[in-house]
Design a protein around this motif. Sequence first.
Motif, mmCIF file in Angstrom:
data_model
loop_
_atom_site.group_PDB
_atom_site.id
_atom_site.type_symbol
_atom_site.label_atom_id
_atom_site.label_comp_id
_atom_site.label_asym_id
_atom_site.label_seq_id
_atom_site.Cartn_x
_atom_site.Cartn_y
_atom_site.Cartn_z
ATOM 1 N N ALA A 168 0.823 -1.213 0.000
ATOM 2 C CA ALA A 168 0.000 0.000 0.000
ATOM 3 C C ALA A 168 0.858 1.264 0.000
ATOM 4 N N THR A 169 2.029 1.219 0.619
ATOM 5 C CA THR A 169 2.859 2.414 0.713
ATOM 6 C C THR A 169 3.896 2.517 -0.393
ATOM 7 N N ASN A 170 4.092 1.452 -1.151
ATOM 8 C CA ASN A 170 5.066 1.480 -2.236
ATOM 9 C C ASN A 170 4.463 2.229 -3.423
ATOM 10 N N PRO A 171 5.138 3.268 -3.937
ATOM 11 C CA PRO A 171 4.545 4.053 -5.028
ATOM 12 C C PRO A 171 4.463 3.296 -6.359
ATOM 13 N N GLU A 172 5.374 2.371 -6.581
ATOM 14 C CA GLU A 172 5.348 1.601 -7.817
ATOM 15 C C GLU A 172 4.981 0.156 -7.517
ATOM 16 N N PRO A 173 4.200 -0.454 -8.384
ATOM 17 C CA PRO A 173 3.922 -1.875 -8.164
ATOM 18 C C PRO A 173 5.178 -2.710 -8.413
ATOM 19 N N PRO A 174 5.313 -3.831 -7.750
ATOM 20 C CA PRO A 174 6.489 -4.665 -7.978
ATOM 21 C C PRO A 174 6.459 -5.274 -9.380
ATOM 22 N N PRO A 175 7.592 -5.725 -9.886
ATOM 23 C CA PRO A 175 7.602 -6.372 -11.206
ATOM 24 C C PRO A 175 6.692 -7.596 -11.212
ATOM 25 N N TYR A 176 6.278 -7.989 -12.408
ATOM 26 C CA TYR A 176 5.312 -9.076 -12.506
ATOM 27 C C TYR A 176 5.855 -10.407 -12.005
ATOM 28 N N TRP A 177 7.166 -10.588 -11.974
ATOM 29 C CA TRP A 177 7.726 -11.862 -11.535
ATOM 30 C C TRP A 177 7.945 -11.932 -10.018
ATOM 31 N N VAL A 178 7.698 -10.833 -9.320
ATOM 32 C CA VAL A 178 7.871 -10.787 -7.869
ATOM 33 C C VAL A 178 6.496 -10.805 -7.212
ATOM 34 N N THR A 179 6.288 -11.746 -6.334
ATOM 35 C CA THR A 179 5.033 -11.795 -5.575
ATOM 36 C C THR A 179 5.356 -11.810 -4.087
ATOM 37 N N PHE A 180 4.547 -11.124 -3.344
ATOM 38 C CA PHE A 180 4.664 -11.102 -1.900
ATOM 39 C C PHE A 180 3.420 -11.771 -1.337
ATOM 40 N N GLU A 181 3.614 -12.889 -0.657
ATOM 41 C CA GLU A 181 2.478 -13.579 -0.059
ATOM 42 C C GLU A 181 2.960 -14.486 1.055
ATOM 43 N N VAL A 182 2.047 -14.792 1.934
ATOM 44 C CA VAL A 182 2.295 -15.793 2.964
ATOM 45 C C VAL A 182 1.556 -17.035 2.480
ATOM 46 N N GLY A 183 2.277 -17.903 1.819
ATOM 47 C CA GLY A 183 1.677 -19.082 1.200
ATOM 48 C C GLY A 183 1.778 -20.311 2.080
ATOM 49 N N GLY A 184 1.478 -21.423 1.474
ATOM 50 C CA GLY A 184 1.490 -22.694 2.193
ATOM 51 C C GLY A 184 2.866 -23.081 2.688
ATOM 52 N N THR A 185 3.895 -22.783 1.892
ATOM 53 C CA THR A 185 5.257 -23.112 2.305
ATOM 54 C C THR A 185 5.654 -22.319 3.544
ATOM 55 N N GLY A 186 5.268 -21.060 3.573
ATOM 56 C CA GLY A 186 5.572 -20.233 4.738
ATOM 57 C C GLY A 186 4.855 -20.706 5.993
ATOM 58 N N ILE A 187 3.615 -21.100 5.827
ATOM 59 C CA ILE A 187 2.842 -21.602 6.971
ATOM 60 C C ILE A 187 3.434 -22.916 7.478
ATOM 61 N N LEU A 188 3.850 -23.797 6.569
ATOM 62 C CA LEU A 188 4.490 -25.050 6.985
ATOM 63 C C LEU A 188 5.814 -24.784 7.698
ATOM 64 N N PHE A 189 6.560 -23.788 7.225
ATOM 65 C CA PHE A 189 7.804 -23.430 7.897
ATOM 66 C C PHE A 189 7.528 -22.934 9.318
ATOM 67 N N VAL A 190 6.523 -22.078 9.464
ATOM 68 C CA VAL A 190 6.164 -21.566 10.788
ATOM 69 C C VAL A 190 5.733 -22.717 11.697
ATOM 70 N N LEU A 191 4.963 -23.654 11.171
ATOM 71 C CA LEU A 191 4.532 -24.809 11.956
ATOM 72 C C LEU A 191 5.732 -25.649 12.392
#
Length: 78
Positions: free
Chosen positions: A44-67
């Motif tokens: 929300a605070t970044n003035p430019e959107p990230p490139p199309y190949w970069v995604t920021f998300e908390v996905g399943g892999t991240g949740i499994l790592f936290v677990l």
Amino acid sequence: MRAALGARRSRLVRLLLVESSLLALGGGMLGALVARWAIVAFLATNPEPPPYWVTFEVGGTGILFVLGVCVLATLACG
């Protein structure tokens, strides 16, 4: 206190593991929630959107790592 009242060792170990697991899972869930909020705030605070190949998300892999980290923290601290 429980040992002085006559609790068996297995019951004391089980109580400590349950307490440690609740604390670790609560901290892990809170950390994942804060990570999600941080991603939303960053985008929300970044003035430019990230490139199309970069995604920021908390996905399943991240949740499994936290677990996994929560389980390791439970076994190490409990």
